[in-house]
Design a protein around this motif. Sequence first.
Motif, PDB file in Angstrom:
ATOM      1  N   GLY A  17      20.658 -57.498  30.282  1.00  0.00           N
ATOM      2  CA  GLY A  17      21.859 -56.911  30.861  1.00  0.00           C
ATOM      3  C   GLY A  17      21.742 -56.492  32.311  1.00  0.00           C
ATOM      4  N   ASP A  18      20.587 -56.725  32.933  1.00  0.00           N
ATOM      5  CA  ASP A  18      20.388 -56.368  34.338  1.00  0.00           C
ATOM      6  C   ASP A  18      20.220 -57.618  35.197  1.00  0.00           C
ATOM      7  N   ASN A  19      20.584 -57.482  36.449  1.00  0.00           N
ATOM      8  CA  ASN A  19      20.485 -58.574  37.411  1.00  0.00           C
ATOM      9  C   ASN A  19      19.023 -58.961  37.643  1.00  0.00           C
ATOM     10  N   PHE A  20      18.717 -60.231  37.451  1.00  0.00           N
ATOM     11  CA  PHE A  20      17.362 -60.736  37.682  1.00  0.00           C
ATOM     12  C   PHE A  20      17.339 -61.710  38.862  1.00  0.00           C
ATOM     13  N   GLY A  21      18.380 -61.638  39.692  1.00  0.00           N
ATOM     14  CA  GLY A  21      18.434 -62.506  40.856  1.00  0.00           C
ATOM     15  C   GLY A  21      18.784 -63.936  40.497  1.00  0.00           C
ATOM     16  N   SER A  22      18.384 -64.864  41.357  1.00  0.00           N
ATOM     17  CA  SER A  22      18.697 -66.274  41.149  1.00  0.00           C
ATOM     18  C   SER A  22      17.466 -67.128  41.435  1.00  0.00           C
ATOM     19  N   SER A  23      17.423 -68.289  40.804  1.00  0.00           N
ATOM     20  CA  SER A  23      16.298 -69.210  41.013  1.00  0.00           C
ATOM     21  C   SER A  23      16.770 -70.623  40.712  1.00  0.00           C
ATOM     22  N   ASN A  24      16.136 -71.595  41.333  1.00  0.00           N
ATOM     23  CA  ASN A  24      16.501 -72.985  41.012  1.00  0.00           C
ATOM     24  C   ASN A  24      15.555 -73.617  39.989  1.00  0.00           C
ATOM     25  N   LYS A  25      14.500 -72.872  39.630  1.00  0.00           N
ATOM     26  CA  LYS A  25      13.573 -73.320  38.601  1.00  0.00           C
ATOM     27  C   LYS A  25      13.303 -72.147  37.648  1.00  0.00           C
ATOM     28  N   ILE A  26      13.533 -72.358  36.368  1.00  0.00           N
ATOM     29  CA  ILE A  26      13.348 -71.290  35.385  1.00  0.00           C
ATOM     30  C   ILE A  26      12.586 -71.845  34.184  1.00  0.00           C
ATOM     31  N   ILE A  27      11.595 -71.084  33.741  1.00  0.00           N
ATOM     32  CA  ILE A  27      10.860 -71.441  32.527  1.00  0.00           C
ATOM     33  C   ILE A  27      10.898 -70.249  31.570  1.00  0.00           C
ATOM     34  N   ILE A  28      11.334 -70.488  30.369  1.00  0.00           N
ATOM     35  CA  ILE A  28      11.362 -69.457  29.331  1.00  0.00           C
ATOM     36  C   ILE A  28      10.422 -69.890  28.213  1.00  0.00           C
ATOM     37  N   ASN A  74      27.908 -65.908  14.662  1.00  0.00           N
ATOM     38  CA  ASN A  74      27.067 -66.951  15.260  1.00  0.00           C
ATOM     39  C   ASN A  74      27.967 -68.038  15.836  1.00  0.00           C
ATOM     40  N   LEU A  75      27.332 -69.030  16.473  1.00  0.00           N
ATOM     41  CA  LEU A  75      28.084 -70.105  17.132  1.00  0.00           C
ATOM     42  C   LEU A  75      27.838 -71.465  16.495  1.00  0.00           C
ATOM     43  N   GLU A  76      27.327 -71.476  15.288  1.00  0.00           N
ATOM     44  CA  GLU A  76      26.908 -72.723  14.648  1.00  0.00           C
ATOM     45  C   GLU A  76      28.060 -73.679  14.349  1.00  0.00           C
ATOM     46  N   LYS A  77      29.279 -73.163  14.243  1.00  0.00           N
ATOM     47  CA  LYS A  77      30.416 -74.017  13.925  1.00  0.00           C
ATOM     48  C   LYS A  77      30.939 -74.789  15.141  1.00  0.00           C
ATOM     49  N   SER A  78      30.465 -74.432  16.327  1.00  0.00           N
ATOM     50  CA  SER A  78      30.931 -75.124  17.525  1.00  0.00           C
ATOM     51  C   SER A  78      30.107 -76.379  17.786  1.00  0.00           C
ATOM     52  N   LYS A  79      30.811 -77.509  17.968  1.00  0.00           N
ATOM     53  CA  LYS A  79      30.127 -78.770  18.238  1.00  0.00           C
ATOM     54  C   LYS A  79      29.703 -78.899  19.695  1.00  0.00           C
ATOM     55  N   SER A  80      30.260 -78.046  20.558  1.00  0.00           N
ATOM     56  CA  SER A  80      29.931 -78.137  21.987  1.00  0.00           C
ATOM     57  C   SER A  80      28.827 -77.163  22.400  1.00  0.00           C
ATOM     58  N   VAL A  81      28.276 -76.441  21.412  1.00  0.00           N
ATOM     59  CA  VAL A  81      27.154 -75.546  21.680  1.00  0.00           C
ATOM     60  C   VAL A  81      25.939 -76.055  20.915  1.00  0.00           C
ATOM     61  N   ILE A  82      24.858 -76.283  21.634  1.00  0.00           N
ATOM     62  CA  ILE A  82      23.611 -76.735  21.007  1.00  0.00           C
ATOM     63  C   ILE A  82      22.761 -75.506  20.703  1.00  0.00           C
ATOM     64  N   THR A  83      22.353 -75.372  19.456  1.00  0.00           N
ATOM     65  CA  THR A  83      21.528 -74.240  19.041  1.00  0.00           C
ATOM     66  C   THR A  83      20.096 -74.711  18.823  1.00  0.00           C
ATOM     67  N   LYS A  84      19.152 -74.017  19.467  1.00  0.00           N
ATOM     68  CA  LYS A  84      17.753 -74.397  19.362  1.00  0.00           C
ATOM     69  C   LYS A  84      16.890 -73.180  19.044  1.00  0.00           C
ATOM     70  N   ASN A  85      15.931 -73.373  18.151  1.00  0.00           N
ATOM     71  CA  ASN A  85      14.892 -72.376  17.912  1.00  0.00           C
ATOM     72  C   ASN A  85      13.576 -73.007  18.365  1.00  0.00           C
ATOM     73  N   ILE A  86      13.236 -72.745  19.615  1.00  0.00           N
ATOM     74  CA  ILE A  86      12.097 -73.404  20.250  1.00  0.00           C
ATOM     75  C   ILE A  86      11.229 -72.367  20.945  1.00  0.00           C
ATOM     76  N   SER A  87      10.050 -72.790  21.384  1.00  0.00           N
ATOM     77  CA  SER A  87       9.134 -71.854  22.038  1.00  0.00           C
ATOM     78  C   SER A  87       9.115 -71.998  23.559  1.00  0.00           C
ATOM     79  N   GLU A  88       9.751 -73.065  24.065  1.00  0.00           N
ATOM     80  CA  GLU A  88       9.775 -73.237  25.526  1.00  0.00           C
ATOM     81  C   GLU A  88      10.955 -74.086  25.960  1.00  0.00           C
ATOM     82  N   LEU A  89      11.567 -73.712  27.068  1.00  0.00           N
ATOM     83  CA  LEU A  89      12.564 -74.562  27.717  1.00  0.00           C
ATOM     84  C   LEU A  89      12.486 -74.373  29.221  1.00  0.00           C
ATOM     85  N   LYS A  90      12.811 -75.417  29.932  1.00  0.00           N
ATOM     86  CA  LYS A  90      12.782 -75.392  31.391  1.00  0.00           C
ATOM     87  C   LYS A  90      14.176 -75.700  31.926  1.00  0.00           C
TER      88      LYS A  90
END
Length: 296
Positions: free
Chosen positions: A272-283, A242-258
């Motif tokens: 692992g596949d190309n999904f193109g590019s976008s300037n607005k992304i919602i997960i 995991n990456l929890e020991k790194s202070k420069s990586v923020i770890t979040k367990n959330i249901s949405e990010l923009k």
Amino acid sequence: MKFCLIYNKNSAGGRKSKFIKKIYDEIKINHEIDLFETTSIIEASEIIKNINKNNYKRLILAGGDGSVSFAINELIKNDIKFEDDFAIGYIPAGTANILQAELGMTKNIKKIAKTLTSNNLSKTNLVKINDRYFVLMAGIGWDAQIVQSIDTKIKKILGKVIFGLKGFEKFLLMKNDKIKVSINNEEILADWILCSNSRYYAGHHKITDTNIFEEKFTTYIFKDLKRMKLLYYIYLIIRYGNLEKSKSVITKNISELKMDGLNKQIPIQIDGDNFGSSNKIIITSSDKKINLLKAA
């Protein structure tokens, strides 16, 4: 029970044909099964559209992680309804095969056939990114640059090696555009975002404690991605999983990010596949689920 086996011959350069055929023969001993060898997404899409029409209870996908991701998205896009016992099975025949680790699959033909003909299924968590869904992960920024730079023809020949070569190239020529990440009322400027629904990343390297059957995903936000820091992150993954020991990586367990590319197109990879590019992304988390067969 009727089986549909779709083999993506573009995966692993088509070198797995004999392996797939042996699994097909093993299943055929006691079950009705149709084998389709495809070389384009158009071919695969037409087969998937007719899953219900042909009364298939099992959709077996032989290929890479992206082959499974594509099939699931086709099922959702075409609003295909299936019975509770319908399930997707996986035959690892791609490059990274992260799903193989998630499902506890081996490369033993008889064991794979046993899993695919079993009723050992679980509902996988699907995460939505814009108008698509991913099973394993979505990378926004640096790793997507690597995926997008790979020529599919060369990938067929070199397999995993090309990922290493292109990864080293992007490491040496590292250039990141800032991405504005919005989480609740918080805004963060980052170079790379990795949303993982899977325990594993970049092959069978553990990166988090979640897995594809849990209703959550882990987001890593890399604020300042530099060469030396990237080497440190790789060390943390190999050493601690995991990456929890790194202070420069923020770890979040959330249901949405923009994410906002700040007037620039952001490269994206999903599973692992190309999904193109976008300037607005919602997960976001989703209520979509699908049964996956896993090893006992």
